[in-house]
Scaffold this active site. Sequence first.
Site, PDB file in Angstrom:
ATOM      1  N   GLY A 357       0.847  -1.277  -0.019  1.00  0.00           N
ATOM      2  CA  GLY A 357      -0.135  -0.136  -0.018  1.00  0.00           C
ATOM      3  C   GLY A 357       0.877   1.214  -0.075  1.00  0.00           C
ATOM      4  N   GLY A 380      -2.409  -6.112   1.441  1.00  0.00           N
ATOM      5  CA  GLY A 380      -2.103  -7.285   2.245  1.00  0.00           C
ATOM      6  C   GLY A 380      -2.084  -8.561   1.247  1.00  0.00           C
TER       7      GLY A 380
END
Length: 401
Positions: A357, A380
């Site tokens: 991210g 993730g």
Amino acid sequence: MSKLSVRDLDVSGKRVLVRVDFNVPTEEREGHLHITDDTRIRESLPTISALRERGAKVILMAHFGRPKGKVNPKYSLRTVADHLHTLINHPVIFSHDVIGVVPEKIISHMHNGDVVLLENVRFHAEEEANDPVFAQALAKLGDVYVNDAFGAAHRAHASTAGIARFAGQSAMGLLMEKELQYLEGELASPAKPFLVILGGSKVSDKIGVIKSLMEKANVFLIGGAMAYTFFRALGIPTGNSRVEADKVDLAHELLALAKEKGVRFLLPVDNLETQEISATATPQPTKINGGVTDGFEAVDIGPETIALYSSEIAKAKTILWNGPVGIFELAPFAKGTRALAEALAANTEAVTIIGGGDSVTAVKQFGLADKMTFISTGGGASLELLEGKTLPGVAALSENA
Ligand code: ADP
Ligand code: MG
């Protein structure tokens, strides 16, 4: 790739249920919700457009925020429906219920090429519980199921995994396919030298990735706060830098593993240190291999490290980057991360893949996103894939016989 692709499906006139990742960042201004970055919505357009062109009735499912299983207008997908309407230049019919008579009725009136977006699937606690009854109620809304939500594929939820059992056929969308092609396919036998840049806040977040990539990578470039846990393991002074005291032994182990495997595992040779974490700070370089001064915190890699790492980047053929090498959110501490992004952009011979991210945010912030071969939409999910794990949202899909 052994999973069925949306390209293999006959979708004309069919109700195609598509799980997308519309979990976009928003902010509230003058009482209205505004989407601050619509990348995730745009990334799902190839699948949506292809299905519409092929005469499908497109029914979109997504989650948004963490409403914790309760209806909460704050987490409604209505704003996203309006935004999608402008992007595809075609009405997006919004169903304020996720399952039951409301969506069933709306869907029964759809024409080929129409698009419906269901309300936030996480308004039902059964979504995250992967409840089979709920999954079946979702599956009932369509004839076939397509999962294009790579960013949610590491979760075994009803709309990402459970549903596949009840859907006629289940296939990956075009975004899902592309993510797997780069993060799995491309990295299965990468062109060498294969260089991995790892940074970010914690070693503990990246242990699985380090261990898994140790089998394939030729060089690791370590930066970010996690570098200082390795410093501690080597007895190099860390000042007030972030160190995970309970991971020092593990850092030792990883250094030993790298040696054993003949993998070059490079740590910063200098750093930028400061006593003040602020946008007006003026961090100073530390001495080469001198570690961090007492009372100071290392917030970025130093100029010597930038030079060393950039020369390594220039020689690599495959580069994977996960985790910024400094506190790039503050301009005075963004130099190292920016310099490495520029070095990647300059190596036009290499396949460059950005996963994670914050690393993706950094590269976009520098305006260098279009200079990279591939930028993952999943934080993730990309980490878990790089750890060598199987994603439940992929495992659930039909095999391509
Ligand atoms: P990604 O999301 O790309 O996987 P992480 O979430 O692991 O990256 O880490 C990102 C965070 O690490 C950023 O918020 C950044 O400020 C922080 N960080 C990087 N270097 C340092 C440092 N030297 N000290 C403290 N935090 C750092
Ligand atoms: Mg992060």
